[in-house]
Design a protein around this motif. Structure first.
Motif, PDB file in Angstrom:
ATOM      1  N   SER A  65       0.845  -1.192   0.000  1.00 19.94           N
ATOM      2  CA  SER A  65       0.000   0.000   0.000  1.00 19.94           C
ATOM      3  C   SER A  65       0.878   1.238   0.000  1.00 19.94           C
ATOM      4  O   SER A  65       1.990   1.240   0.561  1.00 19.94           O
ATOM      5  N   THR A  66       0.412   2.289  -0.630  1.00 22.58           N
ATOM      6  CA  THR A  66       1.142   3.548  -0.642  1.00 22.58           C
ATOM      7  C   THR A  66       1.367   4.014   0.793  1.00 22.58           C
ATOM      8  O   THR A  66       0.421   4.110   1.578  1.00 22.58           O
ATOM      9  N   GLY A  67       2.627   4.264   1.120  1.00 20.15           N
ATOM     10  CA  GLY A  67       2.975   4.658   2.483  1.00 20.15           C
ATOM     11  C   GLY A  67       3.689   3.565   3.255  1.00 20.15           C
ATOM     12  O   GLY A  67       4.302   3.839   4.288  1.00 20.15           O
ATOM     13  N   ALA A  86      14.572  -0.597  -8.596  1.00 19.83           N
ATOM     14  CA  ALA A  86      13.208  -0.817  -8.109  1.00 19.83           C
ATOM     15  C   ALA A  86      12.226  -0.173  -9.076  1.00 19.83           C
ATOM     16  O   ALA A  86      12.440   0.950  -9.547  1.00 19.83           O
ATOM     17  N   VAL A  87      11.170  -0.908  -9.386  1.00 21.83           N
ATOM     18  CA  VAL A  87      10.090  -0.385 -10.219  1.00 21.83           C
ATOM     19  C   VAL A  87       8.805  -0.463  -9.401  1.00 21.83           C
ATOM     20  O   VAL A  87       8.449  -1.536  -8.904  1.00 21.83           O
ATOM     21  N   VAL A  88       8.138   0.666  -9.253  1.00 23.91           N
ATOM     22  CA  VAL A  88       6.888   0.722  -8.496  1.00 23.91           C
ATOM     23  C   VAL A  88       5.757   1.015  -9.477  1.00 23.91           C
ATOM     24  O   VAL A  88       5.764   2.065 -10.140  1.00 23.91           O
ATOM     25  N   ARG A  89       4.821   0.074  -9.581  1.00 22.35           N
ATOM     26  CA  ARG A  89       3.652   0.274 -10.434  1.00 22.35           C
ATOM     27  C   ARG A  89       2.561   0.934  -9.602  1.00 22.35           C
ATOM     28  O   ARG A  89       2.126   0.397  -8.585  1.00 22.35           O
ATOM     29  N   LEU A  90       2.144   2.094 -10.065  1.00 23.23           N
ATOM     30  CA  LEU A  90       1.292   2.977  -9.269  1.00 23.23           C
ATOM     31  C   LEU A  90      -0.196   2.683  -9.470  1.00 23.23           C
ATOM     32  O   LEU A  90      -0.590   2.030 -10.447  1.00 23.23           O
ATOM     33  N   PRO A  91      -1.031   3.181  -8.546  1.00 21.76           N
ATOM     34  CA  PRO A  91      -2.488   3.007  -8.695  1.00 21.76           C
ATOM     35  C   PRO A  91      -2.993   3.747  -9.932  1.00 21.76           C
ATOM     36  O   PRO A  91      -2.295   4.579 -10.516  1.00 21.76           O
ATOM     37  N   ALA A 125       6.793  11.121  -9.350  1.00 19.51           N
ATOM     38  CA  ALA A 125       5.867  10.597 -10.349  1.00 19.51           C
ATOM     39  C   ALA A 125       4.633  11.493 -10.423  1.00 19.51           C
ATOM     40  O   ALA A 125       3.976  11.754  -9.408  1.00 19.51           O
ATOM     41  N   GLY A 126       4.329  11.952 -11.613  1.00 18.35           N
ATOM     42  CA  GLY A 126       3.139  12.767 -11.799  1.00 18.35           C
ATOM     43  C   GLY A 126       1.869  11.953 -11.598  1.00 18.35           C
ATOM     44  O   GLY A 126       1.900  10.712 -11.565  1.00 18.35           O
ATOM     45  N   GLN A 127       0.760  12.644 -11.483  1.00 22.95           N
ATOM     46  CA  GLN A 127      -0.506  11.963 -11.216  1.00 22.95           C
ATOM     47  C   GLN A 127      -0.899  11.001 -12.326  1.00 22.95           C
ATOM     48  O   GLN A 127      -1.573   9.997 -12.074  1.00 22.95           O
ATOM     49  N   GLN A 128      -0.437  11.252 -13.539  1.00 26.53           N
ATOM     50  CA  GLN A 128      -0.795  10.389 -14.659  1.00 26.53           C
ATOM     51  C   GLN A 128       0.214   9.267 -14.897  1.00 26.53           C
ATOM     52  O   GLN A 128      -0.018   8.404 -15.746  1.00 26.53           O
ATOM     53  N   ALA A 129       1.315   9.254 -14.162  1.00 26.89           N
ATOM     54  CA  ALA A 129       2.349   8.246 -14.383  1.00 26.89           C
ATOM     55  C   ALA A 129       1.846   6.862 -13.988  1.00 26.89           C
ATOM     56  O   ALA A 129       1.140   6.695 -12.985  1.00 26.89           O
ATOM     57  N   ALA A 130       2.212   5.858 -14.779  1.00 31.70           N
ATOM     58  CA  ALA A 130       1.793   4.489 -14.490  1.00 31.70           C
ATOM     59  C   ALA A 130       2.782   3.775 -13.572  1.00 31.70           C
ATOM     60  O   ALA A 130       2.408   2.864 -12.832  1.00 31.70           O
ATOM     61  N   GLU A 131       4.055   4.176 -13.620  1.00 30.78           N
ATOM     62  CA  GLU A 131       5.064   3.555 -12.772  1.00 30.78           C
ATOM     63  C   GLU A 131       6.235   4.511 -12.592  1.00 30.78           C
ATOM     64  O   GLU A 131       6.355   5.518 -13.296  1.00 30.78           O
ATOM     65  N   VAL A 132       7.116   4.178 -11.659  1.00 27.03           N
ATOM     66  CA  VAL A 132       8.308   4.969 -11.403  1.00 27.03           C
ATOM     67  C   VAL A 132       9.476   4.000 -11.229  1.00 27.03           C
ATOM     68  O   VAL A 132       9.321   2.939 -10.619  1.00 27.03           O
ATOM     69  N   THR A 133      10.631   4.348 -11.804  1.00 22.60           N
ATOM     70  CA  THR A 133      11.819   3.499 -11.731  1.00 22.60           C
ATOM     71  C   THR A 133      12.904   4.193 -10.920  1.00 22.60           C
ATOM     72  O   THR A 133      13.212   5.371 -11.155  1.00 22.60           O
ATOM     73  N   LEU A 134      13.483   3.460  -9.981  1.00 20.69           N
ATOM     74  CA  LEU A 134      14.516   3.989  -9.096  1.00 20.69           C
ATOM     75  C   LEU A 134      15.762   3.129  -9.226  1.00 20.69           C
ATOM     76  O   LEU A 134      15.669   1.897  -9.290  1.00 20.69           O
ATOM     77  N   THR A 135      16.936   3.757  -9.263  1.00 18.52           N
ATOM     78  CA  THR A 135      18.187   3.007  -9.384  1.00 18.52           C
ATOM     79  C   THR A 135      19.247   3.589  -8.465  1.00 18.52           C
ATOM     80  O   THR A 135      19.251   4.793  -8.177  1.00 18.52           O
ATOM     81  N   CYS A 136      20.148   2.728  -8.029  1.00 21.20           N
ATOM     82  CA  CYS A 136      21.255   3.160  -7.180  1.00 21.20           C
ATOM     83  C   CYS A 136      22.430   2.211  -7.377  1.00 21.20           C
ATOM     84  O   CYS A 136      22.302   1.012  -7.130  1.00 21.20           O
ATOM     85  N   THR A 137      23.552   2.728  -7.859  1.00 25.65           N
ATOM     86  CA  THR A 137      24.779   1.949  -7.982  1.00 25.65           C
ATOM     87  C   THR A 137      25.725   2.357  -6.860  1.00 25.65           C
ATOM     88  O   THR A 137      26.089   3.534  -6.750  1.00 25.65           O
ATOM     89  N   ALA A 177       5.509  -3.450  -6.178  1.00 26.74           N
ATOM     90  CA  ALA A 177       6.930  -3.116  -6.278  1.00 26.74           C
ATOM     91  C   ALA A 177       7.726  -4.315  -6.775  1.00 26.74           C
ATOM     92  O   ALA A 177       7.417  -5.463  -6.444  1.00 26.74           O
ATOM     93  N   GLU A 178       8.762  -4.019  -7.561  1.00 28.96           N
ATOM     94  CA  GLU A 178       9.672  -5.058  -8.060  1.00 28.96           C
ATOM     95  C   GLU A 178      11.096  -4.558  -7.862  1.00 28.96           C
ATOM     96  O   GLU A 178      11.424  -3.421  -8.228  1.00 28.96           O
ATOM     97  N   VAL A 179      11.945  -5.388  -7.269  1.00 26.37           N
ATOM     98  CA  VAL A 179      13.339  -4.993  -7.045  1.00 26.37           C
ATOM     99  C   VAL A 179      14.273  -6.061  -7.586  1.00 26.37           C
ATOM    100  O   VAL A 179      13.919  -7.244  -7.662  1.00 26.37           O
ATOM    101  N   GLN A 180      15.473  -5.622  -7.953  1.00 24.61           N
ATOM    102  CA  GLN A 180      16.519  -6.531  -8.419  1.00 24.61           C
ATOM    103  C   GLN A 180      17.866  -5.881  -8.148  1.00 24.61           C
ATOM    104  O   GLN A 180      18.052  -4.685  -8.378  1.00 24.61           O
TER     105      GLN A 180
END
Length: 248
Positions: A65-67, A86-91, A125-137, A177-180
């Motif tokens: 859940s968000t939060g 990490a890829v988070v697929r939004l509501p 992520a804007g209100q219309q975005a379907a997902e957000v991708t996060l990366t960290c090396t 959420a999906e992480v790798q």
């Protein structure tokens, strides 16, 4: 003729050493193949103590859940450059009330937040975005470090995904959420001496190259190459300086 034979033997010995080292490095099991045969985790922990173990190269998912704070833990060995994604697929956009900022944080086994050498660990992520991708090396994992330093060390690393800025009305909306986490060998340029017991690594699987890195590195290449060149120089010097013997 004798000098030529010695020189040829030295070259063949050097080639054999390089070939055997390359074969030893390549003969290990393919991480992607072994990971695909295993069942990937489908849940995340809610804190450091309950973080879900994930192997390198393995994708893990979680419905949340968000939060919520989502935690996973992955292994990292000395000499590796670890990249977490990490890829988070939004509501659905119709159910949201505005933009939201999502963040991926990486902590070492001592729960110290590690800085990202590259990547985008936070995204809005804007209100219309379907997902957000996060990366960290991360910076290259070191085999040892001074007590006062904040260097990445071998052991478990915790990945945490959460939203940091979101309309109150959107808290509780479902997300997926999906992480790798993947790792690359930093190579001989980053090879170091030293050895350290892995930090809080009981729950994760040791990397294929071991906690303190594989035995083959660029240093071995320079050592073997130097030995071959030294042998050739010795043979060449002998050939140039020896005096021919006359027949009795």
């Amino acid at each position: 003729m004798r000098a030529t034979r010695v020189m040829t033997s030295a070259l063949l010995a050097g080639a054999a050493l390089f070939a055997s080292a390359g074969a030893a490095a390549a003969d290990g099991p393919s991480p992607s193949a072994s990971r695909s045969a295993e069942e990937a985790p489908t849940e995340a922990g809610t804190g450091f103590r309950t973080a879900t173990p994930v192997e390198q190269g393995q994708k893990a998912t979680a419905d949340a859940s968000t939060g919520d704070y989502l935690y996973w833990q992955v292994p990292a060995g000395a000499g590796q450059n670890v990249t977490a994604k990490a890829v988070v697929r939004l509501p659905e956009a119709a159910s949201r009330h505005g933009a939201a900022t999502w963040r991926l944080d990486v902590f070492d086994g001592l729960r110290r937040r590690q800085a990202c050498a590259s990547g985008e660990p936070a995204e809005r992520a804007g209100q219309q975005a379907a997902e957000v991708t996060l990366t960290c090396t991360l910076r290259t994992v070191r085999p040892w470090s001074e007590r006062w330093a904040d260097d990445p060390l071998p052991g478990a690393y915790y990945l945490r995904v959460t939203v940091t800025d979101v309309p109150d009305e959107d808290l509780g909306l479902p997300v997926k959420a999906e992480v790798q986490a993947t790792a690359k060998d930093a190579g001989g340029a980053r090879a170091e001496g030293g050895e350290l017991a892995p930090l809080h690594a009981a729950a994760v699987t040791e990397p294929d190259s071991g906690w303190n890195g594989g035995w083959w590195s660029g240093r071995w290449g320079w050592t073997v190459g130097g030995a071959v060149l030294g042998a050739l120089a010795a043979v060449g010097g002998y050939t140039l300086t020896r005096h021919p013997r006359g027949r009795a």
